[in-house]
Design a protein around this motif. Sequence first.
Motif, PDB file in Angstrom:
ATOM      1  N   GLN A 135       0.680  -1.308  -0.138  1.00 19.65           N
ATOM      2  CA  GLN A 135       0.043   0.034  -0.082  1.00 19.65           C
ATOM      3  C   GLN A 135       0.833   1.077   0.120  1.00 19.65           C
ATOM      4  O   GLN A 135       0.587   2.231  -0.622  1.00 19.65           O
ATOM      5  N   TYR A 136       1.931   1.220   0.434  1.00 20.56           N
ATOM      6  CA  TYR A 136       2.770   2.551   0.718  1.00 20.56           C
ATOM      7  C   TYR A 136       3.311   2.733  -0.483  1.00 20.56           C
ATOM      8  O   TYR A 136       3.538   3.909  -0.970  1.00 20.56           O
ATOM      9  N   ARG A 137       3.884   1.535  -1.290  1.00 20.67           N
ATOM     10  CA  ARG A 137       4.466   1.569  -2.848  1.00 20.67           C
ATOM     11  C   ARG A 137       3.201   2.360  -3.750  1.00 20.67           C
ATOM     12  O   ARG A 137       3.680   3.231  -4.295  1.00 20.67           O
ATOM     13  N   ALA A 196       2.639   6.124  -2.809  1.00 21.05           N
ATOM     14  CA  ALA A 196       3.854   6.683  -3.036  1.00 21.05           C
ATOM     15  C   ALA A 196       3.787   7.014  -4.739  1.00 21.05           C
ATOM     16  O   ALA A 196       4.144   7.911  -5.175  1.00 21.05           O
ATOM     17  N   ASN A 197       3.666   6.071  -5.520  1.00 20.23           N
ATOM     18  CA  ASN A 197       3.623   5.891  -7.042  1.00 20.23           C
ATOM     19  C   ASN A 197       2.335   6.895  -7.556  1.00 20.23           C
ATOM     20  O   ASN A 197       2.588   7.505  -8.352  1.00 20.23           O
ATOM     21  N   ASN A 198       1.317   6.938  -6.686  1.00 22.77           N
ATOM     22  CA  ASN A 198      -0.028   7.818  -7.004  1.00 22.77           C
ATOM     23  C   ASN A 198       0.207   9.221  -6.758  1.00 22.77           C
ATOM     24  O   ASN A 198      -0.179  10.003  -7.359  1.00 22.77           O
ATOM     25  N   GLN A 199       1.017   9.762  -5.374  1.00 21.66           N
ATOM     26  CA  GLN A 199       1.538  10.905  -5.188  1.00 21.66           C
ATOM     27  C   GLN A 199       2.510  11.268  -6.101  1.00 21.66           C
ATOM     28  O   GLN A 199       2.363  12.675  -6.490  1.00 21.66           O
ATOM     29  N   TYR A 200       3.438  10.565  -6.541  1.00 22.13           N
ATOM     30  CA  TYR A 200       4.732  11.176  -7.265  1.00 22.13           C
ATOM     31  C   TYR A 200       4.503  10.140  -8.611  1.00 22.13           C
ATOM     32  O   TYR A 200       5.552   9.388  -8.677  1.00 22.13           O
ATOM     33  N   PRO A 201       3.607  10.332  -9.474  1.00 21.46           N
ATOM     34  CA  PRO A 201       3.611   9.445 -10.916  1.00 21.46           C
ATOM     35  C   PRO A 201       4.860   9.565 -11.798  1.00 21.46           C
ATOM     36  O   PRO A 201       5.583  10.811 -11.906  1.00 21.46           O
TER      37      PRO A 201
END
Length: 117
Positions: free
Chosen positions: A107-109, A112-117
């Motif tokens: 979930q963390y990954r 983070a990927n959704n926040q910084y695509p």
Amino acid sequence: MLKIRKSNTKAIKSAVTYMDQRWSEKLSLADIAQQVYLSPIYFRTLFRDVMGMSPYEYLLRLRLSKSKDMLVLTDMSLSDIAAASGFGTQSYFSYVFKKEVGVTPKQYRVNANNQYP
């Protein structure tokens, strides 16, 4: 409360450096205390007095911080990150990560990927 001497803080700084350099290895309290020539019990007490946390807590925070970086910056599998972070198994890594961070490593990954695509 222990009387903290300059030599004691030097020993703790040395222990922190040792842990910072070997965070991914299997480290015991005795291993770390031996590096700074203190008994494990005295070392743990002194470390807590100087750092405000136990050596285990410090090492855990360090490992979690490094694993967060790996989750965001690499495409390593969770089992590889668990091994590289010094956790024995992926399940233990996931358990500790969720307990401390509030979400699973996966979930963390994703977050983070959704926040910084």
